[in-house]
Design a protein around this motif. Structure first.
Motif, PDB file in Angstrom:
ATOM      1  N   GLY A  83     -30.825  -4.268  16.126  1.00  0.00           N
ATOM      2  CA  GLY A  83     -30.374  -5.535  16.684  1.00  0.00           C
ATOM      3  C   GLY A  83     -31.374  -6.093  17.676  1.00  0.00           C
ATOM      4  O   GLY A  83     -32.440  -5.516  17.917  1.00  0.00           O
ATOM      5  N   GLU A 230     -25.922  -9.883  12.013  1.00  0.00           N
ATOM      6  CA  GLU A 230     -24.600 -10.393  12.368  1.00  0.00           C
ATOM      7  C   GLU A 230     -24.237 -11.656  11.600  1.00  0.00           C
ATOM      8  O   GLU A 230     -23.083 -11.845  11.196  1.00  0.00           O
ATOM      9  N   ALA A 256     -23.374  -4.321  12.695  1.00  0.00           N
ATOM     10  CA  ALA A 256     -23.844  -5.690  12.886  1.00  0.00           C
ATOM     11  C   ALA A 256     -22.987  -6.657  12.076  1.00  0.00           C
ATOM     12  O   ALA A 256     -22.594  -7.728  12.560  1.00  0.00           O
TER      13      ALA A 256
END
Length: 367
Positions: A83, A230, A256
């Motif tokens: 991330g 995401e 995610a």
């Protein structure tokens, strides 16, 4: 007598002179080779420590033809492995692996996600740990081309990949999540997984299809691209809600994707967990800081990473790991059993004192 700041560093000749032995004997004693009397070996080590002698690691590596370094590699994009903060699954594995490697006097080299190109051709390493390799994994291809040994963290899925591996219990993890969602009242659960051929995705699909058949669920499996992170989870969840508005639970394997799915549910006016239950695979930073916090699985990655290091170093030395036997090609050693960590996103009905936080016979955090 230890070396003072600014003084000349003691050499192997200094140790030999102080111990009253030859330089060859000192070299054999400090490197654990040759036939040196155990008492002499310990005396030489004591003299070396007193003088503050440190071996020339570069020279040792040149003599042995070893880099004394192993790599941690994966084709998993940072969008799902770490991330924006770069803190996540990959770095949790890296921290534990680096610590264990150093115990054995090996350095751990972190390789950015291997997608293509020559990521592994420019580093001097003795072998590698490949994190959750795909069926056609570019990292594995480059290691094979270089003739370097490797082990996998997570079961390899390529039919011809017989590398030893640490089993991350992909099927069992999915079963834990699905059993919990069903216990919370889910009757129309959907599964969201990555488009990759990693064992975690394949095993989760198989576990979900078994559960759907056993419980009479209508199978709803959606895939999302790993590189989308995401946003990919958001988009796929939004599409699912449009196509199947009766969904009452989501098992979102990639954390995610799960965070993105939570945003999509909220934007669609769905309450979590009242309207839709949500659970994910990896109990990392995303699961803990999501609002609401996500039920997830403690994969015991620190111990799994340690086992992978031991497995690789055993393969490099041709020996067996300290805590077990080296698996035959294509077989794995089990990681510790995973535990479910219960949080708000999947707790619809109040639990009894015996139910709360109890999974597979262990007490796990709830709330």
């Amino acid at each position: 007598m230890t070396m003072s700041q600014g003084a000349r560093r003691p050499t192997i000749a200094d140790v030999a002179q102080a111990a009253g032995v030859s330089r060859t004997t000192v070299s054999h004693a400090l490197n654990g080779i040759g036939k040196v009397d155990p008492r002499t070996r310990e005396r030489i080590k004591g003299v070396a420590a007193e003088l503050g002698y440190r071996p020339n690691l570069r020279a040792q590596r040149l003599r042995r033809g070893q880099a004394r370094a192993i790599a941690l590699v994966s084709s998993m994009p940072f969008a799902v492995a770490g991330g924006p903060s770069r803190l996540g699954f990959y770095m949790e594995v890296a921290a534990a692996a680096a610590e264990r490697a150093l115990v054995h006097e090996y350095a751990l080299v972190l390789i950015p996600p291997v997608q293509s190109g020559a990521a592994l051709y420019s580093v001097d390493i003795d072998g590698a740990i490949v994190v959750e390799p795909e069926a056609d994994d570019p990292a594995v291809a480059q290691l094979r081309e270089r003739g370097l040994p490797y082990v996998a963290l997570g079961r390899p899925t390529a039919p011809d990949d017989d590398a030893p591996y640490v089993d991350l219990h992909g099927g069992r993890v999915a079963e834990l999540l699905l059993d919990h969602l069903r216990a919370q009242g889910a009757r129309r659960p959907a599964l969201i997984v990555g488009e990759s051929t990693r064992h975690s995705s394949l095993d989760a699909r198989a576990a979900y299809e078994r559960a759907a058949h056993a419980h009479g669920w209508t199978p709803l499996v959606a895939t999302a691209p790993e590189e989308g992170g995401e946003q990919a989870g958001y988009d796929r969840c939004a599409a699912l809600l449009t196509e199947h508005p009766g969904i009452d639970a989501l098992c979102v394997l990639v954390d995610a994707f799960a965070v993105g799915a939570v945003r999509a549910l909220r934007d669609a006016g769905r309450r979590i967990p009242d309207d839709v239950l949500v659970a994910t695979r990896y109990d990392g930073l995303r699961a803990r800081t999501c609002e609401p916090p996500l039920t997830a699985v403690d994969l015991r990655l620190d111990r799994a990473a340690t086992a992978a290091v031991e497995l690789l170093l055993a393969r490099l030395s041709g020996q067996t790991p300290a805590d077990g036997e080296t698996p035959t090609p294509g077989h794995g050693v089990p990681a510790p059993e995973p535990d479910l960590v219960l949080r708000t996103s999947s707790l619809r009905r109040p639990q009894t004192a015996t139910e709360a936080g109890t999974v597979t016979g262990r007490r796990t955090p709830a709330g």
